[in-house]
Design a protein around this motif. Structure first.
Motif, mmCIF file in Angstrom:
data_model
loop_
_atom_site.group_PDB
_atom_site.id
_atom_site.type_symbol
_atom_site.label_atom_id
_atom_site.label_comp_id
_atom_site.label_asym_id
_atom_site.label_seq_id
_atom_site.Cartn_x
_atom_site.Cartn_y
_atom_site.Cartn_z
ATOM 1 N N GLN A 103 0.830 -1.162 -0.192
ATOM 2 C CA GLN A 103 -0.219 -0.055 -0.033
ATOM 3 C C GLN A 103 0.869 1.269 0.073
ATOM 4 N N SER A 104 2.047 1.290 0.904
ATOM 5 C CA SER A 104 2.928 2.375 0.863
ATOM 6 C C SER A 104 3.572 2.574 -0.499
ATOM 7 N N MET A 105 3.916 1.520 -1.173
ATOM 8 C CA MET A 105 4.621 1.541 -2.318
ATOM 9 C C MET A 105 3.738 2.244 -3.378
ATOM 10 N N GLN A 106 2.370 1.811 -3.392
ATOM 11 C CA GLN A 106 1.551 2.168 -4.379
ATOM 12 C C GLN A 106 1.085 3.500 -4.114
ATOM 13 N N GLU A 107 0.897 4.019 -2.904
ATOM 14 C CA GLU A 107 0.746 5.457 -2.768
ATOM 15 C C GLU A 107 1.615 6.312 -3.053
ATOM 16 N N GLU A 108 2.969 5.744 -2.966
ATOM 17 C CA GLU A 108 4.178 6.595 -3.314
ATOM 18 C C GLU A 108 4.242 6.672 -4.871
ATOM 19 N N LEU A 109 3.929 5.592 -5.509
ATOM 20 C CA LEU A 109 3.823 5.723 -6.972
ATOM 21 C C LEU A 109 2.940 6.614 -7.249
ATOM 22 N N GLU A 110 1.633 6.605 -6.815
ATOM 23 C CA GLU A 110 0.760 7.534 -7.370
ATOM 24 C C GLU A 110 1.099 8.816 -6.936
ATOM 25 N N ARG A 111 1.573 9.369 -5.878
ATOM 26 C CA ARG A 111 2.113 10.672 -5.487
ATOM 27 C C ARG A 111 2.975 11.118 -6.184
#
Length: 166
Positions: A67-75
């Motif tokens: 989830q953290s990695m996905q959020e970082e990629l989206e951000r």
């Protein structure tokens, strides 16, 4: 046979069957309650929780990382260089596949162990029901019914007997 003899035989059979039914001792056991509340079932559930606790925590940690990695990629994806973004996306995809594989294996292993534990508890419960039936002269004990009167329900007795057994 004449009609009168036939009537007497029929009346005798009806009287006999009513007497037989009156002497029949019937019981009912709610298997779901036994599998939830009896001490062996509770101990089995605790064993399973303890056995799978570390793997469950690992899966939860992995899910948070994803989830953290996905959020970082989206951000930050729009501001990253194309190569870096593709590398992150590939890493995220690999991590996601690994997570799904581990999650599937976890569920399969947990289900297999749960079935093993429940089979053992069910075997003990069935032996206990049979002992109660024999010692208290039950003619039949049902484990499945659409409706069972509380006066024939022996579930509490079975749970107590299982809990007292060592």
């Amino acid at each position: 046979m004449n009609v009168r003899t036939l009537s007497l035989v029929a009346a005798a059979l009806v009287g006999f069957s009513q007497a037989a039914v009156a002497e029949t001792k019937i019981g009912f056991v709610n298997s779901d309650r036994v599998m939830r509340e009896a001490a062996p079932a509770v101990r089995a559930q605790q064993r399973l929780e303890k056995e799978f606790e570390k793997r469950d925590q690992e899966l939860q940690r992995l899910a948070k990382d994803l989830q953290s990695m996905q959020e970082e990629l989206e951000r930050n994806g729009t501001t990253m260089a194309d190569g870096d973004r593709r590398t992150k996306e590939r890493t995220l995809g690999e991590l996601n596949r690994d997570f799904q594989r581990k999650q599937r294996e976890f569920r399969e292993d947990l289900n297999q162990r749960r079935n093993e534990e429940l089979a053992s508890v069910l075997d003990k419960a069935n032996r206990t029901v049979k002992q109660i039936a024999e010692s208290e002269s039950y003619d039949i004990i049902f484990q499945e019914a659409v409706y069972a009167s509380p006066k024939i329900d022996i579930t509490d007795k079975v749970i107590k007997a299982l809990s007292e057994a060592k």
